[in-house]
Design a protein around this motif. Structure first.
Motif, PDB file in Angstrom:
ATOM      1  N   LEU B 134      -2.916   9.113   3.612  1.00  0.00           N
ATOM      2  CA  LEU B 134      -2.849   9.005   4.827  1.00  0.00           C
ATOM      3  C   LEU B 134      -1.689   7.758   5.271  1.00  0.00           C
ATOM      4  N   THR B 135      -1.893   6.899   4.544  1.00  0.00           N
ATOM      5  CA  THR B 135      -0.811   5.831   4.743  1.00  0.00           C
ATOM      6  C   THR B 135       0.799   6.082   4.416  1.00  0.00           C
ATOM      7  N   ASP B 136       0.599   6.988   3.346  1.00  0.00           N
ATOM      8  CA  ASP B 136       1.995   7.271   2.676  1.00  0.00           C
ATOM      9  C   ASP B 136       2.933   8.151   3.691  1.00  0.00           C
ATOM     10  N   ARG B 137       2.238   8.619   4.779  1.00  0.00           N
ATOM     11  CA  ARG B 137       2.849   9.488   5.714  1.00  0.00           C
ATOM     12  C   ARG B 137       3.425   8.806   6.945  1.00  0.00           C
ATOM     13  N   ILE B 138       2.846   7.708   7.323  1.00  0.00           N
ATOM     14  CA  ILE B 138       3.373   7.044   8.716  1.00  0.00           C
ATOM     15  C   ILE B 138       4.046   5.782   8.620  1.00  0.00           C
ATOM     16  N   TRP B 139       4.612   5.562   9.682  1.00  0.00           N
ATOM     17  CA  TRP B 139       5.693   4.340   9.745  1.00  0.00           C
ATOM     18  C   TRP B 139       4.855   2.888   9.655  1.00  0.00           C
ATOM     19  N   TRP B 140       3.861   2.925   9.895  1.00  0.00           N
ATOM     20  CA  TRP B 140       3.080   1.546   9.657  1.00  0.00           C
ATOM     21  C   TRP B 140       2.089   1.731   8.749  1.00  0.00           C
ATOM     22  N   GLY B 141       2.443   2.508   7.511  1.00  0.00           N
ATOM     23  CA  GLY B 141       1.494   2.648   6.549  1.00  0.00           C
ATOM     24  C   GLY B 141       1.403   1.456   5.756  1.00  0.00           C
ATOM     25  N   ASN B 142       2.485   0.614   5.665  1.00  0.00           N
ATOM     26  CA  ASN B 142       2.439  -0.591   4.938  1.00  0.00           C
ATOM     27  C   ASN B 142       1.396  -1.531   5.397  1.00  0.00           C
ATOM     28  N   ILE B 143       1.413  -1.789   6.879  1.00  0.00           N
ATOM     29  CA  ILE B 143       0.536  -2.796   7.654  1.00  0.00           C
ATOM     30  C   ILE B 143      -0.879  -2.223   7.364  1.00  0.00           C
ATOM     31  N   ALA B 144      -1.215  -0.812   7.425  1.00  0.00           N
ATOM     32  CA  ALA B 144      -2.490  -0.231   7.150  1.00  0.00           C
ATOM     33  C   ALA B 144      -3.002  -0.385   5.824  1.00  0.00           C
ATOM     34  N   LYS B 145      -2.113  -0.405   5.004  1.00  0.00           N
ATOM     35  CA  LYS B 145      -2.459  -0.655   3.580  1.00  0.00           C
ATOM     36  C   LYS B 145      -2.825  -1.968   3.344  1.00  0.00           C
ATOM     37  N   SER B 146      -2.024  -2.789   3.805  1.00  0.00           N
ATOM     38  CA  SER B 146      -2.250  -4.287   3.552  1.00  0.00           C
ATOM     39  C   SER B 146      -3.699  -4.854   4.144  1.00  0.00           C
ATOM     40  N   LEU B 147      -4.210  -4.143   5.221  1.00  0.00           N
ATOM     41  CA  LEU B 147      -5.256  -4.360   6.115  1.00  0.00           C
ATOM     42  C   LEU B 147      -6.691  -3.988   5.250  1.00  0.00           C
ATOM     43  N   ILE B 148      -6.310  -2.529   4.728  1.00  0.00           N
ATOM     44  CA  ILE B 148      -7.506  -2.054   3.846  1.00  0.00           C
ATOM     45  C   ILE B 148      -7.551  -2.657   2.495  1.00  0.00           C
ATOM     46  N   PHE B 149      -6.443  -2.936   2.049  1.00  0.00           N
ATOM     47  CA  PHE B 149      -6.532  -3.977   0.603  1.00  0.00           C
ATOM     48  C   PHE B 149      -7.224  -5.259   0.829  1.00  0.00           C
ATOM     49  N   MET B 150      -7.185  -5.956   2.145  1.00  0.00           N
ATOM     50  CA  MET B 150      -7.523  -7.334   2.406  1.00  0.00           C
ATOM     51  C   MET B 150      -8.882  -7.658   1.573  1.00  0.00           C
TER      52      MET B 150
END
Lengths: 379, 335
Positions: B134-150
């Motif tokens: 999911l996060t690979d395809r959207i512009w705010w993917g990196n923010i989403a990633k970092s929050l899920i990674f938190m």
């Protein structure tokens, strides 16, 4: 990327929505704890954290009336206000704890002594009596009131100083720092030298050693507890900081060597061979070329090891001890969960203090963390 | 002595000692033992180069041997002995193991560990894969990633506090402060549930905590793997008319299967050692015991080193296949 966002197909929206949902699921638990840590104990136990921003209906602790008596129309009257602020709205009130919601605001009631009491919605009260009430014990009033949202830092000051918890989280914080920093710094150099030898020096048995390190990566440290405790007792270290630093160093080394070796193997061969031809010794090559070039890998490992030592519970319990002044944050939290399980303002605040440092490290150094993870697991 | 001062001194002594050891030991073999001068210069240089790797490796090997390799054998030995009064011990063969096999708590731990082994790696990998895709395809993917990674940065104990607040149950009729019970009642549940005291299900509620922590790890690794997939394979599938789900499951997933296996086994290792979450949330009550906590109970509460070590050996035994597989792979790579 641009192709995806230019055609706003239903699928793109579905992707955005699902991601949002996923992120919410992953963030909300922590957020709930953070919000709770800024609320008073009464607020936490009377409403969920998700209602922290709304005005809340709650049972206010009993208030004993007080005020100057005046004479009015042949009656003795005491007037005053129940609350200091003027935002609180009373919905019900009562005069004993069995029926705290007996009356509506503005509805007068007669007390046992013959006095008449009325409480208004804004918290103003009037107590009147045909006789003087000077010698009388003033009645208590129970109110259910809607209080505006309120946030406080008191939990943090209480918890850090240990006031009211019997267990100083501030001390535990220092203990954790004392464990984590040497346990992060010491293994790095030891591992870096070993990793260099395994990556760039030719000697018989090298492949076997690399395989051994890979094997030791997954050895459960549960096996090490008793033998090492016996060892520490035998050589006179016993339980204490020196013991736990050594233990963390030993347990962290396989990952450190593995990560650093993988990284160093990938460094350009030319640089190292040129240096050798120019007559540099291995020690010089290591200190002047390898170590500076390996900074990203060193940082990755440092973050891993710091997070791991800061967050560890088992090693600290076994090698440091369980006394109040030896407990690290995780140990203190476990104790608090047992003894103060219902006091969420204490638990939430302590927990947040314990996860604040790793979170700060995480957000500041995420790049290196991700890099380290990729070097550590993907082959 | 103040522990902070002691820590500072330890850092200085530790780091200084390391540098000093490496510097002087190198100096020693180069200048004293095998000097690169005189008639034997050539032979000495060769000899020095034969010894030098072991100089570099010695501290690490000592620490690894003492802190990881030796304890495996010492624990094996302890598990075959019984502590006797007066600080002695007696060889009892497999008696500790048979005693352990006779305990219902042990079998409960085995059953729960098995459940954990199936559920946690599967869910973590699945959520990680989903998040990565999911996060690979959207512009705010990196923010989403970092929050899920938190949650990766949060300790197991901290996570236990976070989730205990979610599972909290108040008596019926009062306001619920645990969001799970609040939602449950809102969706028509009749009475608040003590989630952590529901046998068998409570295991799942504990596992969710670990899934929450590990999914971010899976996501980071799998996301890198997804980006490594050659564009042509995906483009070819698009031209052939494959829908996004077919592309994902038939083109992408098979290509990153190796990485999925690595993620799966890494999480499996974490699961086998899971201890903090169970200790903090239920302490093994209500049928949630797991091996690592069972072992901790035996070692430090019952002070039964024999059975405790035996259960530690069981954990080692369960890790062994992965250990062998990893070593096998590493050796294949070295060649």
């Amino acid at each position: 990327m641009t192709g995806d966002s230019s055609r706003k197909s239903p699928l793109t929206w579905a992707v955005h929505l699902s991601t949002l949902l996923l992120v919410a699921l992953w963030v909300l638990p922590t957020f709930g704890l953070l919000v709770s840590s800024f609320r008073t104990g009464d607020q936490i136990s009377s409403s969920g954290w998700w209602r922290a921003l709304t005005t809340q209906e709650q049972q206010v602790p009993a208030i004993r009336l007080a005020g100057e008596e005046t004479q009015k129309d042949g009656l003795f009257v005491i007037e005053g206000r129940l609350f200091d602020n003027d935002q609180t709205v009373v919905s019900h009130w009562g005069i004993n704890s069995r029926e705290p919601k007996a009356f509506e605001p503005g509805q007068p009631t007669t007390l046992e002594g013959g006095q008449t009491l009325v409480v208004q919605a804004d918290g103003a009260f009037t107590l009147s009596s045909p006789q003087s009430m000077a010698d009388l014990r003033m009645p208590r009033v129970f109110t259910s009131a809607a209080t505006p949202p309120e946030f406080t830092l008191n939990n943090y000051t209480n918890v850090l100083t240990g006031a009211g918890t019997g267990q100083s989280v501030g001390q535990a914080f220092l203990n954790t720092l004392t464990v984590a920093i040497p346990a992060t710094v010491i293994p790095i150099l030891i591992a870096a030298f070993a990793a260099y030898a395994l990556a760039w020096m030719e000697f018989p048995g090298r492949a076997l050693l690399v395989a051994a390190v890979v094997g030791l990566l997954v050895v459960p440290l549960q096996l090490a507890l008793i033998p090492l405790l016996q060892l520490h007792n035998a050589i006179g270290i016993g339980k204490g900081y020196l013991g736990i630093w050594l233990a963390h160093t030993g347990f962290g080394l396989p990952l450190a060597i593995y990560l650093l070796r993988n990284y160093m193997v990938g460094l350009p061969r030319d640089i190292i061979e040129n240096a050798r031809v120019d007559g540099a010794t291995d020690f010089q090559i290591f200190m002047k070329i390898i170590l500076p070039l390996s900074f990203p890998a060193l940082a990755s490992f440092a973050i891993f090891q710091f997070l791991w030592t800061w967050n560890d519970l088992l090693v600290a319990l076994v090698f440091l001890g369980t006394g109040n002044d030896q407990l690290v944050l995780t140990g203190t939290l476990v104790n608090l969960m047992g003894s103060r399980g219902g006091d969420w303002e204490i638990l939430a605040t302590s927990a947040f203090i314990s996860i604040a440092v790793p979170l700060a490290v995480f957000f500041a150094m995420q790049k290196y963390l991700v890099r380290g993870l990729l070097a550590g697991s993907v082959k | 002595m103040n522990p902070a001062l002691q820590a500072l001194i330890t850092i200085i002594v530790g780091v200084g000692g390391c540098v000093g050891y490496f510097y002087f030991s190198n100096l020693f073999i180069d200048k004293v033992l095998f000097p690169a001068t005189g008639e034997n210069a050539g032979r000495n240089i060769n000899r020095a180069n034969m010894v030098r790797p072991w100089l570099f490796l010695a501290p690490a090997m000592l620490a690894l041997g003492l802190y990881l390799a030796y304890p495996v054998f010492a624990t094996l030995w302890l598990s075959l002995n019984q502590q006797m009064p007066g600080n002695t011990s007696q060889f009892v063969g497999l008696a500790n193991y048979t005693q352990m096999m006779g305990e219902s708590k042990f079998w409960e731990s085995m059953r729960n560990n098995l459940l954990w082994l199936i559920v946690v790696p599967a869910l973590s990998t699945a959520f990680g894969l989903l998040a990565a895709q999911l996060t690979d395809r959207i512009w705010w993917g990196n923010i989403a990633k970092s929050l899920i990674f938190m949650p990766m940065a949060i300790s197991f104990v901290g996570a236990s506090v976070i989730w205990k607040l979610i599972y909290d149950a108040r008596p019926a009729g009062t306001e619920q402060i645990g969001i799970l019970n609040a939602l449950y009642l809102w969706f028509g549940g009749t009475e608040p549930v003590q989630w952590l005291q529901l046998p068998l299900w409570n295991n799942l509620f504990l596992m969710i905590v670990l899934v929450w922590i590990q999914a971010g790890f899976a996501m980071v690794i799998l996301s890198a793997a997804l980006r490594g997939i050659p564009e042509e394979t995906v483009e070819a599938a698009v031209i052939d008319g494959a829908n996004p789900f077919q592309i994902f499951f038939k083109i992408k997933v098979p290509q990153i299967m190796g990485t999925i296996v690595v993620v799966w086994t890494t999480i499996t290792i974490v699961v086998l050692k899971v201890f903090d979450i169970v200790l903090a949330m239920t302490n093994g009550q209500w049928e949630t015991q797991v091996l690592a906590n069972y072992m901790f109970d035996k070692l430090f509460r019952a002070n039964d080193w024999g059975v405790g070590s035996a259960s530690a050996m069981i954990i080692m035994l369960l890790v062994l296949p992965i250990l062998i597989w990893n070593v096998h792979n590493a050796r294949k790579e070295m060649r």
